[in-house]
Motif scaffolding. Structure first.
Motif, PDB file in Angstrom:
ATOM      1  N   GLY A 164     -34.089  -7.809  67.587  1.00 13.89           N
ATOM      2  CA  GLY A 164     -33.499  -8.454  66.426  1.00 13.89           C
ATOM      3  C   GLY A 164     -33.954  -9.885  66.260  1.00 13.89           C
ATOM      4  O   GLY A 164     -33.198 -10.728  65.762  1.00 13.89           O
ATOM      5  N   GLY A 165     -35.190 -10.164  66.682  1.00 18.22           N
ATOM      6  CA  GLY A 165     -35.739 -11.500  66.547  1.00 18.22           C
ATOM      7  C   GLY A 165     -35.354 -12.452  67.656  1.00 18.22           C
ATOM      8  O   GLY A 165     -35.821 -13.598  67.689  1.00 18.22           O
ATOM      9  N   ARG A 166     -34.497 -12.016  68.580  1.00 23.47           N
ATOM     10  CA  ARG A 166     -34.071 -12.877  69.684  1.00 23.47           C
ATOM     11  C   ARG A 166     -34.664 -12.393  70.996  1.00 23.47           C
ATOM     12  O   ARG A 166     -34.794 -11.189  71.227  1.00 23.47           O
ATOM     13  CB  ARG A 166     -32.547 -12.898  69.795  1.00 23.47           C
ATOM     14  N   ALA A 167     -34.999 -13.354  71.861  1.00 22.91           N
ATOM     15  CA  ALA A 167     -35.597 -13.021  73.149  1.00 22.91           C
ATOM     16  C   ALA A 167     -34.571 -12.374  74.057  1.00 22.91           C
ATOM     17  O   ALA A 167     -33.436 -12.858  74.184  1.00 22.91           O
ATOM     18  CB  ALA A 167     -36.169 -14.271  73.805  1.00 22.91           C
ATOM     19  N   VAL A 168     -34.976 -11.279  74.683  1.00 21.47           N
ATOM     20  CA  VAL A 168     -34.136 -10.603  75.667  1.00 21.47           C
ATOM     21  C   VAL A 168     -34.317 -11.311  77.007  1.00 21.47           C
ATOM     22  O   VAL A 168     -35.437 -11.576  77.439  1.00 21.47           O
ATOM     23  CB  VAL A 168     -34.555  -9.120  75.797  1.00 21.47           C
ATOM     24  N   ALA A 169     -33.213 -11.634  77.665  1.00 21.78           N
ATOM     25  CA  ALA A 169     -33.296 -12.294  78.972  1.00 21.78           C
ATOM     26  C   ALA A 169     -33.838 -11.306  80.005  1.00 21.78           C
ATOM     27  O   ALA A 169     -33.321 -10.200  80.159  1.00 21.78           O
ATOM     28  CB  ALA A 169     -31.919 -12.796  79.396  1.00 21.78           C
ATOM     29  N   LEU A 170     -34.899 -11.710  80.697  1.00 20.91           N
ATOM     30  CA  LEU A 170     -35.540 -10.853  81.691  1.00 20.91           C
ATOM     31  C   LEU A 170     -35.666 -11.606  83.008  1.00 20.91           C
ATOM     32  O   LEU A 170     -36.116 -12.753  83.035  1.00 20.91           O
ATOM     33  CB  LEU A 170     -36.935 -10.431  81.219  1.00 20.91           C
ATOM     34  N   ALA A 171     -35.286 -10.957  84.087  1.00 18.92           N
ATOM     35  CA  ALA A 171     -35.360 -11.602  85.397  1.00 18.92           C
ATOM     36  C   ALA A 171     -36.780 -11.587  85.942  1.00 18.92           C
ATOM     37  O   ALA A 171     -37.234 -12.558  86.551  1.00 18.92           O
ATOM     38  CB  ALA A 171     -34.408 -10.911  86.377  1.00 18.92           C
ATOM     39  N   ASP A 172     -37.487 -10.488  85.714  1.00 15.10           N
ATOM     40  CA  ASP A 172     -38.831 -10.342  86.280  1.00 15.10           C
ATOM     41  C   ASP A 172     -39.549  -9.196  85.576  1.00 15.10           C
ATOM     42  O   ASP A 172     -39.032  -8.622  84.610  1.00 15.10           O
ATOM     43  CB  ASP A 172     -38.777 -10.099  87.798  1.00 15.10           C
ATOM     44  N   GLU A 173     -40.717  -8.852  86.073  1.00 12.91           N
ATOM     45  CA  GLU A 173     -41.534  -7.807  85.460  1.00 12.91           C
ATOM     46  C   GLU A 173     -40.846  -6.448  85.561  1.00 12.91           C
ATOM     47  O   GLU A 173     -40.905  -5.636  84.620  1.00 12.91           O
ATOM     48  CB  GLU A 173     -42.891  -7.777  86.165  1.00 12.91           C
ATOM     49  N   ALA A 174     -40.194  -6.183  86.678  1.00 13.30           N
ATOM     50  CA  ALA A 174     -39.487  -4.909  86.843  1.00 13.30           C
ATOM     51  C   ALA A 174     -38.364  -4.787  85.810  1.00 13.30           C
ATOM     52  O   ALA A 174     -38.113  -3.694  85.266  1.00 13.30           O
ATOM     53  CB  ALA A 174     -38.926  -4.789  88.262  1.00 13.30           C
TER      54      ALA A 174
END
Length: 550
Positions: A257-267
């Motif tokens: 929805g145009g907003r960055a999803v919080a991601l901890a790492d590549e996995a």
């Protein structure tokens, strides 16, 4: 030439080339088919040539396409592609958009155009893995000195995937101020080192390809690792899966929805796409996403699974370090066992182990064993396979050794069928335990022997003879397709370093393990993931004519 000089930051020279181009164009507008000699005379007669322009005109006659090709080689792949497409001014696009690698072009050009400009295949790769690793190490050192050490470094592209040869060398520098770090790097690097700089990226001169470094914040690491590790086909498949799930995958973020999803790492990135983590070495495989969805990803061999290294050299042949030096290096890596396997008398190595010195070496190994009792030191040798398929060390000497490796460093101009016959004779020898680097390939230089390898692996499986995945940068052999074939046939497999320097023992084992991972090998398929008792039993089984039990 004017465009290339602008791209390389040679502003004054670019101006001169542009002036010369304009002058020549004026003559040709009036006389389209004028011979070169008359063009020159006309330019002189009209006073259109300054002294500098006259020098350049002579240079054009001498350099022609060779100089243009040389200048193109200094530019990173993405920048070269833009020149071919005619998108100018290149300098502006690089500075604003960091178009340095082929992966960057995906954000600007149609897929079919990227593929046409930058075909992806082994024939387009230029940088051998060993050289790429050393260049990346040096680039990190120079850039850290120039701009300050970033918070973290990541290797990407073919270097991260353990490609034996890669089209480029690429790094990610993680920092809280990507633009500031890039400005400091560009301002501090010598002019002959800095090829081109963008807002968040620099290209550093190297042979044969510039090293490209992208600076980015920590939040962009999970997506940038996937994006720049590639290969291109994998990134496209991942983007398509993201779109199917209502997400947008960019190099900076995974958007919802145009907003960055919080991601901890590549996995975590793969998990948001409802996928398990896909090992980097498998990402070039066709259909790997389908395999992942079906739960078919293997648990690949890991460096931590290796219990010992059975191929290395000392000062007794062409190694740099002593027996004790290699033993302490192996011990520091946590190995339980190792084998000293110096080159035999007829090897073309710079130094060889003579028959007379084998006993001397045995005595030195015995002394080191007493000093370092917590690692098993096997005394072996790397024998050269002779023109008739025999070995260059007598059986009476080989019988006293703990393990025997055999290598075919010389084809003697034989046909593939004749080379295979020599291999088969050696594999059947009861004292030969390992065939090292079976294809005798050298990435980026020679492809190696073109044999019916299935027959060799079948004979190795029947006789209980191991075939080796050699992590030395000059071999990287078996490569992934052959290693996968050997495993499918059931041949015993070793992963060794073939190291000649103690401080590179770990690096070359990592290369070998990377090749095994590219082949999809698991811990159970590699012999030296087992304890030393399994190795000695493997050797004894063949010597006594007993079948080897995996």
């Amino acid at each position: 030439m004017a465009g290339l000089c602008r791209a390389l930051g040679r502003g004054p020279e670019a101006t001169h080339w542009a002036q010369l181009s304009t002058a020549i164009r004026r003559v040709l507008d009036h006389q389209p088919r004028t011979p070169w000699s008359l063009v020159r005379r006309s330019l002189d007669g009209q006073g259109l040539l300054a002294v500098r322009d006259s020098e350049l005109l002579d240079r054009v006659r001498r350099a022609d396409h060779d100089e243009i090709a040389h200048m193109l080689r200094r530019l990173p792949a993405g920048a070269r592609a833009l020149i071919r497409q005619g998108l100018h001014p290149l300098r502006h696009r690089v500075a604003d958009e960091d178009v340095l690698l082929d992966a960057d072009l995906e954000r600007h050009l149609a897929t079919d155009l990227v593929d046409a400009l930058l075909p992806e295949g082994p024939e387009d790769a230029l940088v051998p893995l060993g050289r790429a690793w050393m260049q990346a190490k040096q680039a990190r050192k120079e850039l850290s000195a120039a701009a300050g050490a970033p918070d973290d470094w990541h290797m990407v592209g073919g270097l991260r995937r353990t490609d034996p040869v890669s089209p480029d060398v690429a790094l990610l520098a993680v920092t809280g101020d990507p633009e500031g770090w890039t400005r400091r790097a560009a301002g501090a690097l010598p002019r002959d080192t800095l090829v081109v700089a963008g807002a968040r990226a620099v290209a550093v001169a190297a042979d044969p390809e510039p090293i490209v470094v992208h600076a980015l914040p920590a939040t962009a690491v999970p997506t940038s690792l996937v994006w720049y590790t590639g290969p291109r086909t994998h990134v496209r498949d991942v983007k398509a899966r993201a779109q199917a799930l209502g997400l947008d995958f960019t190099r900076e973020a995974l958007l919802e929805g145009g907003r960055a999803v919080a991601l901890a790492d590549e996995a975590d990135f793969y998990a948001r796409l409802q996928l398990p983590f896909i090992p980097v070495e498998l990402r070039a495989r066709a259909g790997i996403l389908d395999t992942a969805v079906a739960g078919g990803l293997p648990t690949l061999l890991d460096v931590s699974d290796i219990r010992g290294d059975l191929h290395m050299h000392t000062v007794y042949s062409d190694g740099r370090d002593s027996v004790a030096g290699m033993v302490h290096a192996a011990r520091a890596l946590g190995y339980r066992y190792m084998a000293i396997t110096d080159h035999s008398p007829t090897s073309r190595a710079s130094r060889v182990l003579t028959i007379e010195r084998i006993a001397e070496q045995a005595g030195e190994i015995a002394a080191v064993r007493a000093l370092v009792p917590d690692i098993t030191i096997l005394h072996g040798i790397e024998c050269d396979i002779q023109e008739d398929g025999t070995l260059d060390v007598p059986d009476a000497v080989l019988e006293r050794l703990d393990i025997v490796l055999a290598s075919m460093h010389e084809s003697y101009g034989h046909s593939p069928a004749r080379i295979l016959q020599r291999y088969e004779r050696v594999v059947r020898h009861p004292l030969v335990n390992v065939i090292t680097h079976p294809a005798n390939r050298s990435p980026g230089r020679q492809p190696g022997y073109a044999l019916a390898f299935a027959r060799l692996f079948e004979e190795a499986a029947r006789t209980g003879t191991a075939v080796e995945i050699d992590g030395a940068p000059g071999h990287l052999d078996l490569d992934a397709p052959l290693a996968e074939m050997a495993a499918a046939i059931g041949a015993p497999i070793l992963v060794d370093s073939d190291c000649h320097m103690a401080d590179r023992l770990g690096r070359q084992m990592r290369f070998g393990v990377g090749l095994a991972r590219r082949a999809g090998l698991t811990k159970d398929q590699v012999l030296n993931t087992r304890e030393v008792g399994a190795i000695t039993a493997f050797v004894a089984a063949k010597r006594h004519g007993r079948p080897w039990q995996p």
